[in-house]
Design a protein around this motif. Structure first.
Motif, PDB file in Angstrom:
ATOM      1  N   SER A  47     -37.138 -29.009 -11.906  1.00  0.00           N
ATOM      2  CA  SER A  47     -37.839 -29.726 -12.976  1.00  0.00           C
ATOM      3  C   SER A  47     -38.849 -28.817 -13.666  1.00  0.00           C
ATOM      4  O   SER A  47     -38.985 -28.845 -14.893  1.00  0.00           O
ATOM      5  CB  SER A  47     -38.559 -30.944 -12.406  1.00  0.00           C
ATOM      6  OG  SER A  47     -37.635 -31.849 -11.888  1.00  0.00           O
ATOM      7  N   GLY A  48     -39.546 -28.020 -12.879  1.00  0.00           N
ATOM      8  CA  GLY A  48     -40.511 -27.092 -13.469  1.00  0.00           C
ATOM      9  C   GLY A  48     -39.843 -26.041 -14.331  1.00  0.00           C
ATOM     10  O   GLY A  48     -40.344 -25.688 -15.405  1.00  0.00           O
ATOM     11  N   LEU A  49     -38.720 -25.528 -13.866  1.00  0.00           N
ATOM     12  CA  LEU A  49     -38.002 -24.528 -14.659  1.00  0.00           C
ATOM     13  C   LEU A  49     -37.419 -25.137 -15.932  1.00  0.00           C
ATOM     14  O   LEU A  49     -37.387 -24.487 -16.978  1.00  0.00           O
ATOM     15  CB  LEU A  49     -36.897 -23.883 -13.826  1.00  0.00           C
ATOM     16  CG  LEU A  49     -37.358 -22.948 -12.715  1.00  0.00           C
ATOM     17  CD1 LEU A  49     -36.156 -22.461 -11.916  1.00  0.00           C
ATOM     18  CD2 LEU A  49     -38.134 -21.775 -13.280  1.00  0.00           C
ATOM     19  N   ALA A  73     -38.681 -27.585 -17.579  1.00  0.00           N
ATOM     20  CA  ALA A  73     -39.780 -27.895 -18.500  1.00  0.00           C
ATOM     21  C   ALA A  73     -40.141 -26.691 -19.364  1.00  0.00           C
ATOM     22  O   ALA A  73     -40.538 -26.839 -20.512  1.00  0.00           O
ATOM     23  CB  ALA A  73     -41.000 -28.366 -17.723  1.00  0.00           C
ATOM     24  N   CYS A  74     -40.003 -25.485 -18.819  1.00  0.00           N
ATOM     25  CA  CYS A  74     -40.330 -24.287 -19.597  1.00  0.00           C
ATOM     26  C   CYS A  74     -39.093 -23.415 -19.783  1.00  0.00           C
ATOM     27  O   CYS A  74     -39.169 -22.193 -19.707  1.00  0.00           O
ATOM     28  CB  CYS A  74     -41.469 -23.514 -18.941  1.00  0.00           C
ATOM     29  SG  CYS A  74     -41.143 -23.015 -17.259  1.00  0.00           S
ATOM     30  N   ALA A  75     -37.946 -24.050 -20.031  1.00  0.00           N
ATOM     31  CA  ALA A  75     -36.690 -23.332 -20.160  1.00  0.00           C
ATOM     32  C   ALA A  75     -36.683 -22.401 -21.370  1.00  0.00           C
ATOM     33  O   ALA A  75     -36.082 -21.335 -21.339  1.00  0.00           O
ATOM     34  CB  ALA A  75     -35.521 -24.316 -20.258  1.00  0.00           C
ATOM     35  N   GLY A  76     -37.353 -22.794 -22.428  1.00  0.00           N
ATOM     36  CA  GLY A  76     -37.390 -21.961 -23.630  1.00  0.00           C
ATOM     37  C   GLY A  76     -38.072 -20.628 -23.397  1.00  0.00           C
ATOM     38  O   GLY A  76     -37.681 -19.612 -23.966  1.00  0.00           O
ATOM     39  N   GLU A  77     -39.069 -20.616 -22.529  1.00  0.00           N
ATOM     40  CA  GLU A  77     -39.780 -19.378 -22.233  1.00  0.00           C
ATOM     41  C   GLU A  77     -38.985 -18.486 -21.284  1.00  0.00           C
ATOM     42  O   GLU A  77     -39.081 -17.268 -21.346  1.00  0.00           O
ATOM     43  CB  GLU A  77     -41.140 -19.710 -21.610  1.00  0.00           C
ATOM     44  CG  GLU A  77     -42.042 -20.515 -22.519  1.00  0.00           C
ATOM     45  CD  GLU A  77     -43.215 -21.096 -21.761  1.00  0.00           C
ATOM     46  OE1 GLU A  77     -43.340 -20.829 -20.559  1.00  0.00           O
ATOM     47  OE2 GLU A  77     -44.006 -21.816 -22.386  1.00  0.00           O
ATOM     48  N   LEU A  78     -38.205 -19.099 -20.395  1.00  0.00           N
ATOM     49  CA  LEU A  78     -37.481 -18.332 -19.386  1.00  0.00           C
ATOM     50  C   LEU A  78     -36.060 -17.962 -19.789  1.00  0.00           C
ATOM     51  O   LEU A  78     -35.413 -17.182 -19.107  1.00  0.00           O
ATOM     52  CB  LEU A  78     -37.441 -19.121 -18.072  1.00  0.00           C
ATOM     53  CG  LEU A  78     -38.792 -19.385 -17.416  1.00  0.00           C
ATOM     54  CD1 LEU A  78     -38.616 -20.245 -16.186  1.00  0.00           C
ATOM     55  CD2 LEU A  78     -39.453 -18.083 -17.040  1.00  0.00           C
TER      56      LEU A  78
END
Length: 83
Positions: free
Chosen positions: A34-36, A38-43
């Motif tokens: 869930s955390g990944l 949430a910031c999928a665009g950055e990663l």
């Protein structure tokens, strides 16, 4: 008490004891996912580079292994065992 009831009770206790850490692990993995997400665009760029590098390394290793296999048997293609 019958032996099969003792064995069944022991198996149930063992399964319950082993399930507790597994539930914690599953919950931790769900939170990480869930955390990944949430910031999928950055990663996403870093993940794409990592996946590309991994695929390139795997292809290089595969071709090197095939070349060694072909050189070891003295034929133009990798040896195969039929039979």
């Amino acid at each position: 008490m019958k032996p099969w009831k003792i064995a069944l009770g022991l198996a149930a206790a063992c399964a319950a004891c082993c399930a507790i850490p597994a539930l914690g692990l599953a919950g931790g993995l769900a939170a990480l996912g869930s955390g990944l997400l949430a910031c999928a665009g950055e990663l996403l760029p870093a993940a794409a580079v990592l996946c590309t590098a991994t695929l390139a390394a795997a292809a290089w290793w595969w071709r090197r292994r095939a070349a060694r296999s072909a050189a070891a048997c003295g034929c133009s293609t990798a040896c195969s065992r039929e039979g």
